[in-house]
Design a protein around this motif. Structure first.
Motif, PDB file in Angstrom:
ATOM      1  N   GLY A 115       0.231  -3.053   2.853  1.00  0.00           N
ATOM      2  CA  GLY A 115       0.016  -3.504   4.219  1.00  0.00           C
ATOM      3  C   GLY A 115      -1.265  -2.956   4.784  1.00  0.00           C
ATOM      4  O   GLY A 115      -2.244  -2.752   4.082  1.00  0.00           O
ATOM      5  N   SER A 166       2.858 -12.437   7.610  1.00  0.00           N
ATOM      6  CA  SER A 166       3.629 -11.338   7.011  1.00  0.00           C
ATOM      7  C   SER A 166       3.641 -11.360   5.488  1.00  0.00           C
ATOM      8  O   SER A 166       4.428 -10.651   4.874  1.00  0.00           O
ATOM      9  CB  SER A 166       5.075 -11.399   7.520  1.00  0.00           C
ATOM     10  OG  SER A 166       5.672 -12.649   7.159  1.00  0.00           O
ATOM     11  N   ASP A 190       7.118 -13.197   1.738  1.00  0.00           N
ATOM     12  CA  ASP A 190       6.695 -13.642   3.070  1.00  0.00           C
ATOM     13  C   ASP A 190       7.905 -13.883   3.971  1.00  0.00           C
ATOM     14  O   ASP A 190       8.450 -14.984   4.023  1.00  0.00           O
ATOM     15  CB  ASP A 190       5.864 -14.922   2.941  1.00  0.00           C
ATOM     16  CG  ASP A 190       5.220 -15.330   4.262  1.00  0.00           C
ATOM     17  OD1 ASP A 190       5.466 -14.662   5.278  1.00  0.00           O
ATOM     18  OD2 ASP A 190       4.467 -16.319   4.269  1.00  0.00           O
ATOM     19  N   ARG A 238       8.227 -14.282   7.189  1.00  0.00           N
ATOM     20  CA  ARG A 238       8.095 -15.244   8.286  1.00  0.00           C
ATOM     21  C   ARG A 238       7.661 -16.631   7.811  1.00  0.00           C
ATOM     22  O   ARG A 238       7.677 -17.597   8.583  1.00  0.00           O
ATOM     23  CB  ARG A 238       7.117 -14.709   9.335  1.00  0.00           C
ATOM     24  CG  ARG A 238       7.600 -13.391   9.937  1.00  0.00           C
ATOM     25  CD  ARG A 238       6.672 -12.886  11.027  1.00  0.00           C
ATOM     26  NE  ARG A 238       6.719 -13.721  12.212  1.00  0.00           N
ATOM     27  CZ  ARG A 238       6.023 -13.484  13.323  1.00  0.00           C
ATOM     28  NH1 ARG A 238       5.218 -12.443  13.377  1.00  0.00           N
ATOM     29  NH2 ARG A 238       6.116 -14.278  14.359  1.00  0.00           N
TER      30      ARG A 238
END
Length: 270
Positions: A228, A75, A107, A109
């Motif tokens: 993304g 992520s 980030d 995660r």
């Protein structure tokens, strides 16, 4: 998870703002990522970032003393922002630059990584990687030699980073479909003509994804934006149960290596 095209677009996006700049400060708010952020990362301070390159899904910030290796994990994202911008939740690493900008690593995660590679050495995470898929080293002769005698299914084979880097799940689905190769075929059954076709399709699919991603480069300097996945024209991935775009046979879904795999039983016979 960001795949090779997304990582390459990240490199393209931050490079104009970062190359040639001196690092004035390294701020690590959360050192516990996938691996502990090494103290040696502070060696970047005072160094000029000479180049930003990519190896597999690692971004390499190269300076005279060594190289910072950045992996986005599941992520993670990198953006170039004003150095004065206050951090938000999950903003774990800042690289402050002499142009009053910074590289900010976000980030949620924490499966990404920041590592350090000393000059004239190779970090162990890079040491066993196969060739880059868009390079001349990745060709039909090479792929056929690596496939010889292998019982491993084709999809898992081309997703093995020791064989070729950066062919993630989406791009493996698409490349095998375009090459007309069933994802469950043993790699050792590959013919030279099939290997040549598959190499060409992998290169074409990845190059097209990178080209499409180039339209999102503005996101890398947008404080509110997230760089993304970019819009992609996928032919089979995520389309199980729909008609094949070539023959209209219903696309089927299986799980290979814990990853969803979609294929056409007519165009990709086993």
């Amino acid at each position: 998870m960001p795949e090779l095209p997304e990582v390459e677009v990240s490199r393209m996006g931050i490079t104009p703002y970062v190359e040639g700049q001196t690092v004035t400060q390294i701020i690590v708010r959360q050192p516990q990522l996938r691996w502990l952020v090494p103290d040696e990362l502070q060696l970047l301070q005072g160094q000029v970032i000479r180049r930003i390159t990519r190896r597999a899904k690692y971004l390499l910030l190269e300076c005279d003393l060594g190289t910072a290796l950045v992996h986005l994990g599941m992520s993670g994202s990198l953006r170039v922002l004003p150095a004065s911008l206050a951090p938000e939740k999950h903003d774990h690493v800042d690289v402050i630059l002499s142009n009053n900008m910074m590289i900010r690593y976000h980030d949620p995660r924490r499966f990404g990584a920041w590592l350090w590679q000393a000059q004239d050495t190779m970090h162990q995470v890079l040491s066993k990687l196969g060739p880059e898929p868009l390079s001349d080293a990745f060709n039909a002769d090479y792929l056929l030699a690596r496939a010889k005698g292998k019982k491993l299914v084709m999809k898992s084979f081309i997703m093995d980073n020791a064989v070729v880097v950066g062919v993630g799940n989406i791009y493996a689905n698409e490349s095998l479909f375009c090459a007309g190769i069933h994802p469950k075929r043993p790699a050792g059954s590959l013919t030279h003509s099939e290997a040549a076709c598959l190499v060409d399709e992998i290169k074409t699919v990845l190059a097209a994804a990178i080209a499409q991603g180039g339209t999102t480069l503005k996101d890398f300097t947008n404080a509110d934006g997230k760089a993304g996945y970019f819009a992609q024209e996928l032919r089979v991935y995520g389309k199980a149960g729909e008609p094949c775009p070539q023959c209209e046979t219903v696309l089927e879904r299986v799980v290979i290596g814990q990853r969803a795999t979609v294929f056409c039983p007519h165009c990709q016979p086993l």
